[in-house]
Every structure is written in structure tokens, then in C-alpha cells.
Design an enzyme around this catalytic site. Structure first.
Site, PDB file in Angstrom:
ATOM      1  N   GLU A 207      57.126  15.382 -11.822  1.00 25.80           N
ATOM      2  CA  GLU A 207      56.957  15.055 -10.393  1.00 25.80           C
ATOM      3  C   GLU A 207      57.595  13.685 -10.199  1.00 25.80           C
ATOM      4  O   GLU A 207      57.003  12.659 -10.568  1.00 25.80           O
ATOM      5  CB  GLU A 207      55.464  15.014 -10.033  1.00 25.80           C
ATOM      6  CG  GLU A 207      54.754  16.351 -10.142  1.00 25.80           C
ATOM      7  CD  GLU A 207      55.058  17.280  -8.978  1.00 25.80           C
ATOM      8  OE1 GLU A 207      55.522  16.813  -7.923  1.00 25.80           O
ATOM      9  OE2 GLU A 207      54.831  18.494  -9.132  1.00 25.80           O
ATOM     10  N   CYS A 241      55.604   8.393  -2.855  1.00 25.62           N
ATOM     11  CA  CYS A 241      56.791   9.103  -3.350  1.00 25.62           C
ATOM     12  C   CYS A 241      57.510   9.882  -2.250  1.00 25.62           C
ATOM     13  O   CYS A 241      58.725  10.027  -2.280  1.00 25.62           O
ATOM     14  CB  CYS A 241      56.410  10.044  -4.479  1.00 25.62           C
ATOM     15  SG  CYS A 241      55.126  11.207  -4.021  1.00 25.62           S
TER      16      CYS A 241
HETATM   17  P1  NAD Z   1      57.069   5.023 -13.866  1.00 26.81           P
HETATM   18  O1  NAD Z   1      57.976   6.134 -14.151  1.00 26.81           O
HETATM   19  O2  NAD Z   1      57.512   3.633 -14.171  1.00 26.81           O
HETATM   20  O3  NAD Z   1      55.680   5.188 -14.682  1.00 26.81           O
HETATM   21  C1  NAD Z   1      54.913   6.379 -14.637  1.00 26.81           C
HETATM   22  C2  NAD Z   1      54.098   6.516 -15.909  1.00 26.81           C
HETATM   23  O4  NAD Z   1      54.972   6.586 -17.029  1.00 26.81           O
HETATM   24  C3  NAD Z   1      53.135   5.350 -16.185  1.00 26.81           C
HETATM   25  O5  NAD Z   1      51.922   5.874 -16.686  1.00 26.81           O
HETATM   26  C4  NAD Z   1      53.855   4.546 -17.258  1.00 26.81           C
HETATM   27  O6  NAD Z   1      52.978   3.892 -18.153  1.00 26.81           O
HETATM   28  C5  NAD Z   1      54.660   5.600 -18.005  1.00 26.81           C
HETATM   29  N1  NAD Z   1      55.918   5.091 -18.542  1.00 26.81           N
HETATM   30  C6  NAD Z   1      56.705   4.112 -18.009  1.00 26.81           C
HETATM   31  N2  NAD Z   1      57.814   3.942 -18.782  1.00 26.81           N
HETATM   32  C7  NAD Z   1      57.732   4.836 -19.795  1.00 26.81           C
HETATM   33  C8  NAD Z   1      58.568   5.140 -20.915  1.00 26.81           C
HETATM   34  N3  NAD Z   1      59.703   4.493 -21.142  1.00 26.81           N
HETATM   35  N4  NAD Z   1      58.168   6.110 -21.767  1.00 26.81           N
HETATM   36  C9  NAD Z   1      57.009   6.778 -21.554  1.00 26.81           C
HETATM   37  N5  NAD Z   1      56.175   6.518 -20.519  1.00 26.81           N
HETATM   38  C10 NAD Z   1      56.523   5.558 -19.646  1.00 26.81           C
HETATM   39  O7  NAD Z   1      56.650   5.180 -12.344  1.00 26.81           O
HETATM   40  P2  NAD Z   1      55.787   4.210 -11.457  1.00 26.81           P
HETATM   41  O8  NAD Z   1      56.535   2.948 -11.216  1.00 26.81           O
HETATM   42  O9  NAD Z   1      54.397   4.115 -11.996  1.00 26.81           O
HETATM   43  O10 NAD Z   1      55.722   5.065 -10.105  1.00 26.81           O
HETATM   44  C11 NAD Z   1      56.698   5.017  -9.126  1.00 26.81           C
HETATM   45  C12 NAD Z   1      57.619   6.207  -9.182  1.00 26.81           C
HETATM   46  O11 NAD Z   1      56.886   7.395  -9.246  1.00 26.81           O
HETATM   47  C13 NAD Z   1      58.481   6.332  -7.940  1.00 26.81           C
HETATM   48  O12 NAD Z   1      59.785   6.694  -8.304  1.00 26.81           O
HETATM   49  C14 NAD Z   1      57.822   7.449  -7.163  1.00 26.81           C
HETATM   50  O13 NAD Z   1      58.675   8.137  -6.269  1.00 26.81           O
HETATM   51  C15 NAD Z   1      57.356   8.325  -8.256  1.00 26.81           C
HETATM   52  N6  NAD Z   1      56.227   9.129  -7.809  1.00 26.81           N
HETATM   53  C16 NAD Z   1      56.396  10.477  -7.700  1.00 26.81           C
HETATM   54  C17 NAD Z   1      55.349  11.252  -7.222  1.00 26.81           C
HETATM   55  C18 NAD Z   1      55.470  12.743  -7.066  1.00 26.81           C
HETATM   56  O14 NAD Z   1      54.452  13.381  -6.877  1.00 26.81           O
HETATM   57  N7  NAD Z   1      56.643  13.323  -7.109  1.00 26.81           N
HETATM   58  C19 NAD Z   1      54.141  10.648  -6.887  1.00 26.81           C
HETATM   59  C20 NAD Z   1      54.021   9.276  -7.031  1.00 26.81           C
HETATM   60  C21 NAD Z   1      55.067   8.521  -7.495  1.00 26.81           C
END
Ligand code: NAD
Length: 454
Positions: A207, A241
């Protein structure tokens, strides 16, 4: 990590998680956990994001209650084996699909809706009969630690547990070969997760995010469009998002729209939004600096633009005179800044959007059925609304998910159950008859088979 996964696997293998009564009991326990701790949840969301009670309920708790209630209402029928038809070639047989839980599931969630995005997939995982490991975001420590404590007090850790931490925790958990990964976050990290999962061919849902376009056509109800766009954009200070990332407004109605948009923003957040206690803050200084940098180097600010470093808040901001070369149009904004672009020909807008990555959401404001149909048929995107923003994601009858760079797979309601279930196909053959047609030593059989398949 090793023992967490192996203990959950052992628990799963007892088959306890698979009965309807067990699943129902756990969903009720989850609901009661939330109901009994609403105050603590509001406090944590206020601490992490300055979320008002109203926003915390409508965008986090309320969605979870609706998902749990909907699942409880339908789960029994979802779980039933689904009988399917029998083609002539299979006369004498009966076939059905059985919904089988994957086993140990890993749910990785982001910071913007830290409770809802950790627990909405959990509801699906429970409904489908799996065990769950939740890895919430490290950027919302108050909500993540509260969630860990509540889950610990409600569920057996061999069934559902929360493991706090950063990407290293995710890495280790994936290396323990969980049976399903449900990831919500950025497209950039989504790719890392998918690569890692491919080491074990672990099935997954992604997602993700991206730039969600919003179009306001000349025959739109301008006042309503402005209000709904302002609400969709500035809820959670734009850190949603599916928030409208930018607006394409028809030249003929631009000035009316801009006027209505200013009015809507003032009416929703007052003339001094930085002093409005109900207006959410930016998650941290790094993101605030990123947004400030985008603001300084793109277009012209015509409303807002003020920043409060102490509170980590940015005013709802409208940017005019923006073009696709500006830095703000090169990445997902994920903040309270709304760039406005102008158009005269909808087909040109469609063409521009099609040249970009497939968006998670798209919103169209207008009246012409023909134009809506053309837009829906021409542009690929995860989901969206006609004459509204965000609302589609709260309907549990609709699958929620992206396409291409905005994600793969979907959930909510029955789609969550399906996402967390393997669909096992079973054919029951009759022992009474054995048609010779398929066997190689039957010449008539071969002729008949050829005819049947034509
Ligand atoms: P992110 O991708 O930085 O982090 C998400 C999760 O992944 C966190 O739990 C984090 O600890 C983990 N993570 C981060 N880097 C990682 C890595 N290198 N390896 C493994 N795990 C890792 O996202 P964010 O900044 O927390 O959220 C914002 C993003 O999420 C935006 O792009 C937003 O559009 C998207 N988002 C999508 C939805 C959806 O339903 N489609 C909902 C909310 C947010």
C-alpha cells in the site's frame, strides 16, 4: 525475532486460530480494547501529530470500528467454501474454493495514521485466521508504544504481538520467513520490501503513495468542490496517502475556485491556523524542512506559507503559478501545500497524468457524465471519487489499494479477508464413473476431447 516467528508458527499450527468462534472472539477483544482505551489513544495521537479528537475519531478509531463491525457481520459467510461451476469436460466432479490463512503475517505500518494503518490490516489478518506481528512506525513513539502495550494486555503474544523498531527490525522479521507481508508506506521503501521478500518468495501487499491529482472542471459546483478539496488536503496537515496532491482547475472557473478555496480554508481552520489547536502538525523537523524547501523553490504563495518551528506546523498553503519543472511537482508533497495548475482542455490533462506514475487516488469535480466516463476509462489509478475527496477509502465495500507505483493488492472489508487468505482450489472426483476420454489409449476419447475444447 527468531523466537517470535517460531512461537507464532507453533501457535498457528495448533489450528486454534482457524475456527469462526476464535476469530470472532479476537475481533470483539480488539474492539473492546479500543473502546476501553479511547482517552489514551486520543492523548497519544495528540502527542505524535497534534491530532484533534474529531480527526482521531473520524480517520482512525471510527474507521476501525466500522471495519470490525462489518467483518463481524459477514465473516461467517466469507469463510464458507465457495462452490464453483463444473464444465462439461469435468462431468461427475464438484469443485470449490477453500479460504486458507497464510500463517504468520507481518504488518508494517507508517506514521501518518499510526493506529488505523496498523490495525485495519490486523482486522483482515484475524478474520482470515492468521497470527500477526505488527511493526509500527518508529516516528510516532507515543502511539506505537501505546499500541504495543494494549496488544500485550489483550492478546497472547504467540497470536498477536507488536515489535517496535526501525528498518532493521523489518529486515530481521522478513529473514525469519514470515508467511505474508502487508506493507504500508512509501513507494521507495515498498521496493526494498519487495526485493527482500523475493529472497523467500514471501507473498505481499504493498500500500504505497504518490501524487494524487484533483481536477475541477468548468461545470463543477465550485463552492462544494473547494470545501471538499480543502478538507481532503488539510486533514492531518496534508499527511494523507490519498490527499489531493495538486489541483488542475479549468481556466474559466479559476478565480471563483481560488476565492472559494480561501474561504473554505478559513472556515475550516480559522484565519490563524497556526494557533488552531485542532490543526495537525508535521511529523518531525526533517519533513518540515523538506516542505519548507519545496515551498521556497516552487510557484508563488497566495495563501498561508507561514511556519511555526516550535509547534512543527505549516499553515494551509496555496501555491499558484506552478509548473511541472518545480520541485514540488517532482515528489509526493505529503504536507499542507496545495499547488494549483490551470487547464482548458481536459484531454490534455488526461494525457499529462497518463505520462506520470499511476496515482493512488484521483478526484474529479464536474457534472458531465461523458467526461467522467472518458476520464475513468482513460486513466489508471488506485481509486477515487467523483465530486469528493478521500471518502472512498471509508466504504468497507470498496477495495482500497494502488496500482503500479502506488501499490499492489487491496484491502478493507471482504478484500482484507481475501488478501490474508490463500484461495485453495479443490476438485472432488467421483469414484463411480471414470470417463475414458482423457486417457491416451482412447482414440474416440481424443476426438471427443478435441471437440469439447473447441
Ligand atoms: P516509509 O516507507 O518511510 O515507512 C513505512 C514503514 O517502513 C515504517 O514502519 C518504517 O519503519 C519501515 N521502513 C522504513 N524504511 C525501511 C527500510 N529501508 N527497510 C524496511 N523497512 C523500512 O513511509 P512513511 O514515511 O512512514 O509513510 C509515508 C508514506 O506512506 C507516503 O508515501 C504515503 O503516501 C504512504 N502511505 C500509503 C498509504 C496507503 O494506504 N497506500 C497509507 C499511508 C501512507
Amino acid at each position: 525475532m527468531k523466537s517470535v516467528v517460531s512461537n507464532q508458527r507453533e501457535f498457528f499450527n495448533t489450528n486454534i486460530t482457524k475456527s469462526f468462534s476464535f476469530r470472532k472472539k479476537q475481533l470483539l477483544a480488539l474492539k473492546s480494547m479500543l473502546q476501553s482505551n479511547e482517552k489514551e489513544i486520543y492523548d497519544a495521537l495528540m502527542k505524535d501529530l497534534n491530532k484533534s479528537k474529531q480527526e482521531a475519531f473520524t480517520t482512525e478509531l471510527g474507521i476501525l470500528y466500522a471495519e470490525i463491525n462489518h467483518t463481524l457481520k459477514h465473516l461467517k459467510s466469507w469463510m464458507e467454501n465457495k462452490q464453483v461451476s463444473t464444465p462439461l469436460t469435468h462431468t461427475g466432479t464438484k469443485s470449490f474454493i477453500a479460504y486458507e490463512p497464510y500463517g504468520v503475517t507481518l504488518i508494517i505500518s507508517p506514521w501518518n495514521y499510526p493506529l488505523q494503518l496498523a490495525l485495519a490490516p490486523t482486522i483482515g489478518a484475524i478474520a482470515a485466521g492468521n497470527t500477526v506481528i505488527i511493526k509500527p512506525s518508529e516516528l510516532t513513539p507515543a502511539t506505537s508504544s501505546l499500541l504495543a502495550m494494549l496488544i500485550r494486555n489483550t492478546f497472547d503474544p504467540n497470536y498477536i504481538t507488536v515489535i517496535e523498531g526501525d528498518k532493521y527490525v523489518v529486515d530481521k522479521l522478513i529473514n525469519e520467513q514470515v508467511d505474508y507481508i502487508f506493507f504500508t508506506g512509501s513507494s521507495h521503501v515498498g521496493k526494498i520490501i519487495m526485493k527482500k521478500a523475493s529472497d523467500y518468495l514471501t507473498p505481499l501487499t504493498l500500500e504505497l503513495g504518490g501524487k494524487s491529482p484533483t481536477i475541477v472542471d468548468k461545470d463543477a459546483n465550485i463552492k462544494l468542490a473547494a470545501k471538499r478539496i480543502a478538507w481532503g488536503k488539510f486533514t492531518n496537515a496534508g499527511q494523507t496517502c490519498v490527499a489531493p496532491d495538486y489541483v488542475y482547475v479549468h481556466k474559466k472557473v479559476k478565480s471563483a475556485f481560488m476565492k472559494a478555496l480561501r474561504k473554505a480554508i478559513v472556515s475550516l481552520y480559522s484565519k490563524h491556523p497556526l494557533q488552531n489547536h485542532d490543526y495537525a502538525r508535521i511529523i518531525n523537523l526533517k519533513h518540515l524542512n523538506r516542505l519548507e524547501n519545496l515551498l521556497e523553490n516552487s510557484g508563488k504563495i497566495i495563501l498561508g506559507g507561514n511556519v511555526d518551528l516550535n509547534q512543527l506546523k505549516i499553515e494551509p498553503t496555496i501555491l499558484d503559478e506552478v509548473n511541472w519543472e518545480d520541485p514540488i511537482m517532482k515528489e509526493e508533497i505529503f504536507g499542507p501545500v496545495l499547488p494549483i495548475l490551470t487547464f482548458t482542455d481536459l484531454d490534455e490533462v488526461i494525457q499529462i497524468i497518463k505520462e506520470k506514475e499511476k496515482p493512488l487516488a484521483l478526484y474529479y469535480f464536474g457534472s458531465s457524465k461523458k467526461k467522467k466516463k472518458n476520464l475513468l476509462e482513460s486513466v489508471s489509478f488506485g481509486g477515487g471519487c467523483m465530486n469528493d475527496t478521500l471518502y472512498h477509502l471509508a466504504n468497507p465495500h470498496l477495495p482500497f489499494g494502488g496500482v503500479g507505483q502506488s501499490g499492489m493488492g487491496a484491502y478493507h472489508g471482504k478484500y482484507s479477508f481475501l488478501t490474508f487468505s490463500h484461495q485453495k482450489s479443490i476438485l472432488k472426483q467421483s469414484k463411480k464413473i471414470d470417463f475414458p476420454v482423457r486417457y491416451p489409449n482412447s482414440k474416440i476419447g481424443f476426438k471427443l476431447v478435441k471437440r469439447l475444447f473447441k
